[in-house]
Enzyme design. Structure first.
Site, short mmCIF file in Angstrom:
data_model
loop_
_atom_site.label_atom_id
_atom_site.label_comp_id
_atom_site.label_asym_id
_atom_site.label_seq_id
_atom_site.Cartn_x
_atom_site.Cartn_y
_atom_site.Cartn_z
N ARG A 40 26.36 -10.49 45.17
CA ARG A 40 26.18 -8.94 45.51
C ARG A 40 24.99 -8.78 46.10
O ARG A 40 24.73 -7.67 46.98
CB ARG A 40 26.10 -8.26 44.02
CG ARG A 40 27.53 -8.03 43.55
CD ARG A 40 27.43 -7.36 42.19
NE ARG A 40 28.81 -6.82 41.93
CZ ARG A 40 29.12 -6.17 40.73
NH1 ARG A 40 28.25 -6.27 39.76
NH2 ARG A 40 30.29 -5.68 40.37
N LYS A 202 43.30 -7.81 32.09
CA LYS A 202 43.02 -6.58 31.61
C LYS A 202 44.35 -5.76 32.07
O LYS A 202 44.41 -5.05 33.12
CB LYS A 202 41.94 -5.92 32.58
CG LYS A 202 40.61 -6.81 32.16
CD LYS A 202 39.34 -5.90 32.56
CE LYS A 202 38.01 -6.69 32.58
NZ LYS A 202 37.28 -6.39 33.89
N GLY A 362 36.27 -9.04 39.45
CA GLY A 362 35.25 -9.77 39.39
C GLY A 362 35.74 -11.34 39.13
O GLY A 362 35.27 -12.14 39.78
N GLY A 387 35.58 -2.78 38.51
CA GLY A 387 36.22 -1.64 38.20
C GLY A 387 36.30 -0.52 39.20
O GLY A 387 37.38 0.22 39.46
#
Ligand code: ADP
Ligand code: 3PG
Ligand code: MG
Length: 407
Positions: A40, A202, A362, A387
Site C-alpha cells: 500500500r 468471507k 486482502g 472491502g
C-alpha cells in the site's frame, strides 16, 4: 477504459500549493511492529511523486488498524520511515493530526516538505465522520486541496473520507483513479470471455459479488470455503470443513439467476464447483493430505484446497479467458500445503499476457503478489482494497469517491 466521473489532481491547479492527501497506510505489522508488507505504501508513490513535481507541500493522513484511543502500537511512525526510504527523501512525522501546534509545525516546514501525520483513528471522531474533527484536520493541514488516494478506505464514510470534503475542494489521486477505472471497466465493459474466480472464507460478504457477476461473466469458478458452502448446500457432506450454514436463501437465488441465464441442466457448466478437494485431519503444514472426490469427504476431514482435477478444469477455463476477476483464495493458501489450487489459478492467469486480470481481496492480493515475485510473472491489476474493491465490483457506490468534485 471507463472515464472516471470525478476530478483528479490533474484537473486542478495544485502547483506550489499545500495539499492534504488521504492515503490508506493501513499496513500489516509483524510481532515486532515492523511493516510486514509495504504494497500500500509503494502504491501511493505515483500520486506523491506527481505532487512533488508540482512543487507541492504534501501533508499525508491515514489510519492504521482499529485502535481504541491512542494505542501507540498503531502509530504511523514506522510508515514514515518506510515512505522516506521509498521516496528517497525525508518524511517529517508529526505525533498528532489536529491542533494549533501541528498547524504551526506544518507552516514552519519548507515548501517542498513531505509530512505524515499520526493515526487518524486515535480520535473516535474519525470513524464517526465527525464534522468538527474534519474541519480541524483541514485547518491544521493549512492545505488548499484535499486529495483522496486511499482507495482501500473509500467504502467507509469517515471524517477523512467524507466530512473533510465539505471543508476543502476535494479531488482524487492517481491510485484511486486507476483502481476505479480498471475495476469498473472489467465489470462493466469486459473483453469476453470473462471468467470469475471466487473463493476465500468471507462467503456472505462475497455472495453479492457472485450475484453481480452472473449477468456479465461467461463462467464462474468457485473454490475455497465458498465452494464448501455451495457443496454443503447441495447436501454433500463436507465433514469438518469451513463453510457458512445460513446462506441457503442467497444460494437459491443465485442458482435461480444462473438457471435463468444458461437454462435448466446447464448450471454446473456456468457456475463450476470443485469435483475433488484436498483434505487433511488438521490444519498444519505437516498434516497428511489426500485428494478425494467431493462425494468421499470423510466426517473428520477438512477440505482445505481444491484437488488436481479441479485445478486442471479451472486452469482450462482461465487460459481461454480474455478477462479474469479473481477474489478469494482456492484454499488455505497461507500454508504451502494447501496453496496448490491458488498457485494453479495464478499460473493460469499469468500464462497468457493478453488476459486482463483484476485481483481483489486482502488475502488474495497477498497471495498473488507473493506468487508474482517468486515466479516473475505479473497480474494486470492487484487492488490495494479489500472491502473497497469488493463493494466496487459488486456495483455499490463508495462514499469516499462520491464525495469528490464531479468532472
Ligand atoms: P480475501 O481476504 O482475499 O478477501 P477471504 O478473507 O474471504 O479473502 O478469504 C481468505 C481466507 O480464506 C484465507 O485466510 C484462507 O485461509 C481461507 N480459506 C480459503 N479456503 C479455505 C478452506 N477451504 N478452508 C479454510 N479456510 C479457507
Ligand atoms: C482495509 O484494510 O480494508 C482498509 O484500510 C479499511 O480498514 P477498516 O476495515 O478497519 O475500516
Ligand atoms: Mg481476508
Amino acid at each position: 477504459m471507463i472515464k472516471f466521473h470525478k476530478q483528479t489532481i490533474k484537473d486542478v491547479d495544485v502547483k506550489g500549493k499545500t495539499v492534504l492527501v488521504r492515503a490508506d497506510y493501513n499496513v500489516p505489522l509483524d510481532d515486532s511492529g515492523q511493516i510486514a508488507d509495504d504494497f500500500r505504501i509503494c502504491s501511493s508513490l505515483a500520486t506523491l511523486q506527481y505532487l512533488q513535481k508540482q512543487k507541492c507541500k504534501i501533508v499525508i493522513i491515514s489510519h492504521l488498524g482499529r485502535p481504541h484511543g491512542k494505542e501507540m502500537k498503531f502509530s504511523l511512525a514506522p510508515v514514515a520511515t518506510r515512505l522516506s526510504e521509498l521516496l528517497g527523501e525525508p518524511v517529517v512525522f508529526m505525533n498528532d493530526c489536529i491542533g494549533s501546534e501541528i498547524r504551526q509545525k506544518i507552516s514552519d516546514q519548507s515548501d517542498s516538505a513531505v509530512i505524515l501525520l499520526e493515526n487518524l483513528r486515535f480520535y473516535d471522531e474519525e470513524k464517526a465522520n465527525d464534522s468538527q474533527f474534519a474541519s480541524q484536520l483541514a485547518e491544521a493541514s493549512t492545505a488548499s486541496y484535499f486529495i483522496q488516494d486511499g482507495f482501500g478506505v473509500v467504502h467507509r464514510a469517515h471524517a477523512s473520507t467524507e466530512a473533510i470534503t465539505h471543508f476543502l475542494p476535494s479531488v482524487a489521486g492517481l491510485l484511486l483513479e486507476k483502481e476505479y477505472s480498471v475495476i469498473t471497466s472489467a465489470m462493466q465493459h469486459p473483453e469476453h470471455p470473462l471468467v470469475a474466480v471466487l473463493g476465500g472464507a468471507k462467503v456472505s460478504d462475497k455472495l453479492p459479488l457472485l450475484e453481480a457477476l452472473i449477468p456479465i461473466a461467461d463462467c464462474i469458478l468457485v473454490g475455497g470455503a465458498m465452494a464448501n458452502t455451495f457443496l454443503a448446500n447441495q447436501g454433500i457432506s463436507v465433514g469438518g470443513s469451513k463453510y457458512e450454514t445460513d446462506q441457503s436463501v442467497q444460494i437459491s437465488r443465485i442458482i435461480h439467476e444462473v438457471t435463468k441465464k444458461v437454462g435448466a441442466g446447464n448450471e454446473g457448466e456456468f457456475l463450476r464447483l470443485p469435483s475433488d478437494v484436498v483434505v487433511a485431519k488438521e490444519v498444519s503444514e505437516t498434516a497428511d493430505i489426500q485428494t478425494v472426490s467431493i462425494n468421499n469427504i470423510g466426517n473428520q476431514d477438512l477440505a482445505l484446497d481444491i484437488g488436481d482435477k479441479t485445478v486442471k478444469d479451472f486452469a482450462n477455463k482461465i487460459t481461454s479467458a480474455r478477462t479474469v476477476i479473481w477474489n478469494g483464495t482456492m484454499g488455505l493458501a497461507e500454508m504451502n500445503h494447501f496453496a496448490n489450487g491458488s498457485r494453479g489459478v495464478a499460473k493460469a492467469i499469468t500464462s497468457n499476457r493478453e488476459i486482463v486480470s483484476v485481483v481483489g481481496g486482502g488475502d488474495t492480493a497477498d497471495f498473488a503478489l507473493g506468487w508474482s515475485s517468486q515466479n516473475n510473472k505479473t497480474f494486470l491489476h492487484v487492488s490495494t482494497g479489500g472491502g473497497a474493491s469488493l463493494e466496487l465490483m459488486s456495483g455499490q457506490m463508495l462514499p469516499g469517491i462520491e464525495a469528490l468534485l464531479d468532472v
